[in-house]
Design a protein around this motif. Sequence first.
Motif, PDB file in Angstrom:
ATOM      1  N   ILE A 163      -0.855   8.681  -3.953  1.00 15.87           N
ATOM      2  CA  ILE A 163      -1.048   8.507  -2.513  1.00 15.87           C
ATOM      3  C   ILE A 163      -1.660   9.763  -1.900  1.00 15.87           C
ATOM      4  N   GLU A 164      -1.108  10.908  -2.249  1.00 22.60           N
ATOM      5  CA  GLU A 164      -1.586  12.170  -1.691  1.00 22.60           C
ATOM      6  C   GLU A 164      -3.014  12.465  -2.143  1.00 22.60           C
ATOM      7  N   ARG A 165      -3.296  12.179  -3.419  1.00 20.38           N
ATOM      8  CA  ARG A 165      -4.633  12.452  -3.950  1.00 20.38           C
ATOM      9  C   ARG A 165      -5.689  11.571  -3.286  1.00 20.38           C
ATOM     10  N   LYS A 166      -5.339  10.324  -3.030  1.00 21.08           N
ATOM     11  CA  LYS A 166      -6.285   9.397  -2.420  1.00 21.08           C
ATOM     12  C   LYS A 166      -6.370   9.558  -0.904  1.00 21.08           C
ATOM     13  N   GLY A 167      -5.398  10.237  -0.328  1.00 22.26           N
ATOM     14  CA  GLY A 167      -5.395  10.409   1.113  1.00 22.26           C
ATOM     15  C   GLY A 167      -5.139   9.117   1.861  1.00 22.26           C
ATOM     16  N   GLN A 168      -4.355   8.223   1.260  1.00 18.61           N
ATOM     17  CA  GLN A 168      -4.040   6.942   1.878  1.00 18.61           C
ATOM     18  C   GLN A 168      -2.546   6.840   2.165  1.00 18.61           C
ATOM     19  N   THR A 169      -2.207   5.883   3.011  1.00 14.13           N
ATOM     20  CA  THR A 169      -0.801   5.543   3.188  1.00 14.13           C
ATOM     21  C   THR A 169      -0.409   4.550   2.098  1.00 14.13           C
ATOM     22  N   VAL A 170       0.888   4.337   1.946  1.00 19.76           N
ATOM     23  CA  VAL A 170       1.371   3.353   0.977  1.00 19.76           C
ATOM     24  C   VAL A 170       0.805   1.974   1.308  1.00 19.76           C
ATOM     25  N   GLU A 171       0.776   1.653   2.601  1.00 14.37           N
ATOM     26  CA  GLU A 171       0.285   0.347   3.036  1.00 14.37           C
ATOM     27  C   GLU A 171      -1.199   0.174   2.728  1.00 14.37           C
ATOM     28  N   GLU A 172      -1.979   1.222   2.959  1.00 14.83           N
ATOM     29  CA  GLU A 172      -3.418   1.147   2.702  1.00 14.83           C
ATOM     30  C   GLU A 172      -3.710   0.968   1.220  1.00 14.83           C
ATOM     31  N   LEU A 173      -3.012   1.728   0.391  1.00 14.11           N
ATOM     32  CA  LEU A 173      -3.209   1.593  -1.050  1.00 14.11           C
ATOM     33  C   LEU A 173      -2.774   0.210  -1.512  1.00 14.11           C
ATOM     34  N   GLY A 174      -1.675  -0.289  -0.948  1.00 16.01           N
ATOM     35  CA  GLY A 174      -1.191  -1.617  -1.309  1.00 16.01           C
ATOM     36  C   GLY A 174      -2.195  -2.702  -0.960  1.00 16.01           C
ATOM     37  N   GLU A 175      -2.803  -2.592   0.212  1.00 14.94           N
ATOM     38  CA  GLU A 175      -3.800  -3.583   0.633  1.00 14.94           C
ATOM     39  C   GLU A 175      -5.012  -3.567  -0.293  1.00 14.94           C
ATOM     40  N   ASP A 176      -5.486  -2.376  -0.634  1.00 15.30           N
ATOM     41  CA  ASP A 176      -6.648  -2.267  -1.522  1.00 15.30           C
ATOM     42  C   ASP A 176      -6.339  -2.841  -2.901  1.00 15.30           C
ATOM     43  N   THR A 177      -5.157  -2.521  -3.412  1.00 15.33           N
ATOM     44  CA  THR A 177      -4.783  -2.996  -4.747  1.00 15.33           C
ATOM     45  C   THR A 177      -4.571  -4.501  -4.747  1.00 15.33           C
ATOM     46  N   ASN A 178      -3.981  -5.011  -3.681  1.00 16.31           N
ATOM     47  CA  ASN A 178      -3.759  -6.452  -3.574  1.00 16.31           C
ATOM     48  C   ASN A 178      -5.092  -7.205  -3.564  1.00 16.31           C
ATOM     49  N   LYS A 179      -6.072  -6.677  -2.852  1.00 20.26           N
ATOM     50  CA  LYS A 179      -7.399  -7.304  -2.821  1.00 20.26           C
ATOM     51  C   LYS A 179      -8.016  -7.332  -4.220  1.00 20.26           C
ATOM     52  N   ARG A 193      -2.061 -12.796  -9.743  1.00 14.51           N
ATOM     53  CA  ARG A 193      -2.462 -13.156  -8.380  1.00 14.51           C
ATOM     54  C   ARG A 193      -1.248 -13.612  -7.563  1.00 14.51           C
ATOM     55  N   GLN A 194      -0.392 -14.401  -8.196  1.00 18.41           N
ATOM     56  CA  GLN A 194       0.780 -14.932  -7.505  1.00 18.41           C
ATOM     57  C   GLN A 194       1.758 -13.830  -7.102  1.00 18.41           C
ATOM     58  N   LEU A 195       1.946 -12.863  -7.994  1.00 21.12           N
ATOM     59  CA  LEU A 195       2.944 -11.818  -7.762  1.00 21.12           C
ATOM     60  C   LEU A 195       2.358 -10.555  -7.147  1.00 21.12           C
ATOM     61  N   SER A 196       1.078 -10.562  -6.905  1.00 22.68           N
ATOM     62  CA  SER A 196       0.404  -9.388  -6.361  1.00 22.68           C
ATOM     63  C   SER A 196       1.040  -8.844  -5.081  1.00 22.68           C
ATOM     64  N   PRO A 197       1.433  -9.690  -4.120  1.00 23.22           N
ATOM     65  CA  PRO A 197       2.037  -9.147  -2.894  1.00 23.22           C
ATOM     66  C   PRO A 197       3.295  -8.319  -3.155  1.00 23.22           C
ATOM     67  N   TYR A 198       4.040  -8.682  -4.206  1.00 21.94           N
ATOM     68  CA  TYR A 198       5.263  -7.941  -4.529  1.00 21.94           C
ATOM     69  C   TYR A 198       4.936  -6.681  -5.333  1.00 21.94           C
ATOM     70  N   MET A 199       3.918  -6.771  -6.184  1.00 23.39           N
ATOM     71  CA  MET A 199       3.513  -5.626  -6.991  1.00 23.39           C
ATOM     72  C   MET A 199       2.948  -4.502  -6.136  1.00 23.39           C
ATOM     73  N   THR A 200       2.312  -4.862  -5.037  1.00 22.27           N
ATOM     74  CA  THR A 200       1.577  -3.882  -4.238  1.00 22.27           C
ATOM     75  C   THR A 200       2.312  -3.472  -2.961  1.00 22.27           C
ATOM     76  N   SER A 201       3.542  -3.939  -2.808  1.00 22.31           N
ATOM     77  CA  SER A 201       4.363  -3.537  -1.656  1.00 22.31           C
ATOM     78  C   SER A 201       5.676  -2.966  -2.179  1.00 22.31           C
ATOM     79  N   PRO A 202       5.652  -1.725  -2.638  1.00 19.12           N
ATOM     80  CA  PRO A 202       6.838  -1.161  -3.291  1.00 19.12           C
ATOM     81  C   PRO A 202       8.040  -1.061  -2.362  1.00 19.12           C
TER      82      PRO A 202
END
Length: 234
Positions: A163-179, A193-202
């Motif tokens: 998160i720190e290296r990318k300069g993103q928030t947890v939510e922003e990284l989660g959205e990008d990864t989910n996409k 694809r089905q479980l992506s929302p849970y995988m990307t929202s720690p």
Amino acid sequence: MARRRRKENEPLLDQRRIVIVALELLDKVGLNQLTMRKLAESLGIQAGALYWHVKNKEELLELLVDEISSKIIWSDDEISWKEVITSWAQSFRDVLHAYRDSVEIFNSSTISTSYSRFQQIENLFHVLSKAGFHDDDIPWMASMIKNYILGFVSEEVRFQKIIERKGQTVEELGEDTNKMYQALPKDSFPFMRQLSPYMTSPNWEREFNLGISVLLDGFTVKLKNDSKKGQSVR
């Protein structure tokens, strides 16, 4: 570099003061940059004086393990063995997060000589023994719990560094990864694809408690199975 002179009211050098200053330095520079030379400079002494109290970095790390271990709390409440271990595991995790690179410090030696760490192991053995587990199972069960906690915190720290290296928030990284996951071919990766929302929202707290619960539930099943087999359970 000129050495700082000890002030008149400054405490004399001993292992306790060395540990306190070492932890302060650790928080600033991290484990890789924590050297005996830098520690001596932070203490305002010659390196030779430091080696009189701590013979090398390995011994220093053992002292840090001892200090960190002493902060882990055991519950005094009259609760079940599973609740006792769950409470202890949560305290262990919290303490690890309180010190930079703590997991690496704990993993720096295979056989610890730390009194406080011995006490943590002794307490865990005691709880498992009172619960009725066999002596030959207890060390490995304790090791499973310890490895789970250390591994989990290591993953939390790794994620935070990303998160720190990318300069993103947890939510922003989660959205990008989910996409990215949702763009995978549906026929080849339906469950990702089905479980992506849970995988990307720690939800680290829920995940940690789930893992401890699964471990201890498994131990409970083993305890019941051993009892049914007529084995001697203390």
